[in-house]
Design an enzyme around this catalytic site. Structure first.
Site, short mmCIF file in Angstrom:
data_model
loop_
_atom_site.label_atom_id
_atom_site.label_comp_id
_atom_site.label_asym_id
_atom_site.label_seq_id
_atom_site.Cartn_x
_atom_site.Cartn_y
_atom_site.Cartn_z
N GLU A 79 -18.60 28.33 -3.96
CA GLU A 79 -17.85 28.02 -2.75
C GLU A 79 -16.36 28.07 -3.05
OE1 GLU A 79 -17.71 23.61 -1.76
OE2 GLU A 79 -19.70 23.75 -2.66
N CYS A 111 -22.80 23.66 -2.21
CA CYS A 111 -23.34 23.49 -3.56
C CYS A 111 -24.76 24.03 -3.72
CB CYS A 111 -23.31 22.01 -3.94
SG CYS A 111 -21.66 21.31 -3.90
N HIS A 233 -28.50 17.41 -7.87
CA HIS A 233 -27.13 17.88 -7.71
C HIS A 233 -26.22 16.66 -7.87
CE1 HIS A 233 -23.40 19.26 -6.10
NE2 HIS A 233 -23.49 18.48 -5.03
#
Length: 390
Positions: A79, A111, A233
């Protein structure tokens, strides 16, 4: 046919800032950073490192000549893209000297991008068993100096080779995923810094996890007792723990202890690098595999991917026989040991040094950059990359 992660490695820039010192400089109790969000050091990218160089440096340490010949698909999740048209994957393809008969693309969904790349690669290998796919997750997290998100910045990249008969982790078929149009975190094309509603984003991260976890259990008939570990994550290391705690009561005490112990192992690298967006989940996986002494061949690992905006997915893999032989633990230890701490003043100066956006020609001083691959400057609106190892 088994398909999954055959090789995996990561790279972080050679500079970092100590979170205790950053807290003092920002008039914050250090424990808010080191315990509250669980971060100790934050990687700082010099002007000579961008998402392309970070990814290329992560990949160069794991690829051999056979990989370079057989890789015919490069998928770059990020990103922090550097061009609205040309994919970052094309630059990496050239810098690494890969087979020219290949596809190279960039994937974007916050993400979640690298996870999308892995799932795409899995389908590609199913159709082309002799091929190999290079999946990259590379980002520089920027929120700005003296902002609420500053302590969750970071920089780095993870590189993975996806293939048939993988040596490290075979991906299982069942997964659960969810999309919802929300504004918890975003970065408009006109801004080099992200906007975030932190409280809302944390809530959505957990909501998505709970939703896909329930969906996964219904699809698979598996529960927490079937997992040796779950990787998350990690925008910061406490975030995954908050999500894990919402389901821990489903397990007995022994399973809870095992999952919590392995969770701690999975956060050790992220704790010392910071948030690397698309690479964060896979940095957590590398940390788990290289830092946990409890894992055994054949163990099932859960992976929770979340990309704000938002897309979430829960999927799984099985550790392969003798997987430890194919990790890069020693070189990663050397990478951490060779890093240089910068003062708060030096960090702020590095942060504010940015690539010109007006077409200016510029040459960067790379004499202090220890990386093999770096950004040398800008000429005629084109980034000039150098691979010192060639």
């Amino acid at each position: 046919m088994k398909i999954g992660i055959d090789k995996i490695g990561f790279y972080a820039p050679h500079l970092y800032v100590d979170m205790n010192k950053l807290a003092v400089a920002r008039n914050v109790e250090p424990e808010k950073f080191t315990i509250g969000i669980g971060q100790e050091k934050m990687a700082v990218a010099p002007i000579t490192q961008d998402p392309v160089t970070l990814a290329a440096n992560a990949a160069r340490t794991i690829l051999d000549d056979e990989d370079k010949e057989k890789i015919d698909f490069v998928i770059f999740g990020t990103e922090s893209g550097i061009d609205n048209s040309k994919s970052a994957a094309v630059y990496v393809h050239q810098l690494l000297g890969l087979n020219p008969n290949a596809r190279s693309i960039e994937v974007k969904q916050a993400c979640y991008g690298a996870t999308a790349g892995i799932q795409m690669a899995k389908g590609y290998i199913a159709l082309n068993p002799e091929s190999r796919v290079l999946v990259l997750g590379s980002d520089i997290a920027r929120y700005g100096l003296n902002t609420s998100g500053e302590s969750t910045q970071g920089a780095g990249a993870v590189a993975m080779v996806i293939s048939a008969d993988p040596k490290i982790l075979a991906l299982e078929d069942k997964s659960a995923y969810l999309t919802a149009d929300i504004m918890d975190f975003w970065r408009p094309v006109y801004s080099d810094k992200a906007f975030v509603d932190g409280k809302f984003s944390n809530e959505q991260y957990i909501h998505f996890f709970n939703t896909v976890w329930e969906q996964y259990k219904a699809k698979s008939d598996l529960g927490l007792n079937d997992f040796e570990a779950i990787c998350f994550h990690l925008p910061y290391t406490k975030m995954g723990l908050k999500a894990l705690r919402t389901v821990l009561e489903e397990a007995d005490e022994a399973d809870q202890e095992r999952l919590l112990a392995n969770y701690k192992s999975s956060t050790m690298y992220n704790r010392n690098v910071g948030n690397i967006y698309t690479g964060s989940l896979y940095l957590s996986l590398v940390s788990l595999l290289e830092q946990s002494d409890q894992l055994k061949d054949g163990a099932r690992i859960g992976l929770y991917s979340y990309g704000s905006g938002a897309v979430g997915e829960f999927f799984t893999g099985i550790l392969q026989p003798n997987y430890r032989e194919y990790l890069q633990a020693e070189s990663h230890a050397e990478l951490f040991a060779a890093r240089t701490e910068v003062s708060i003043e030096e960090y702020e100066a590095v942060f504010q040094e940015t690539v010109p956006v007006d077409g200016s020609t510029v040459e960067f001083d790379a004499t202090k950059d220890t990386a093999a691959i770096y950004l040398a400057g800008i000429k005629d609106n084109m980034r000039q990359y150098v691979n010192k190892s060639n």
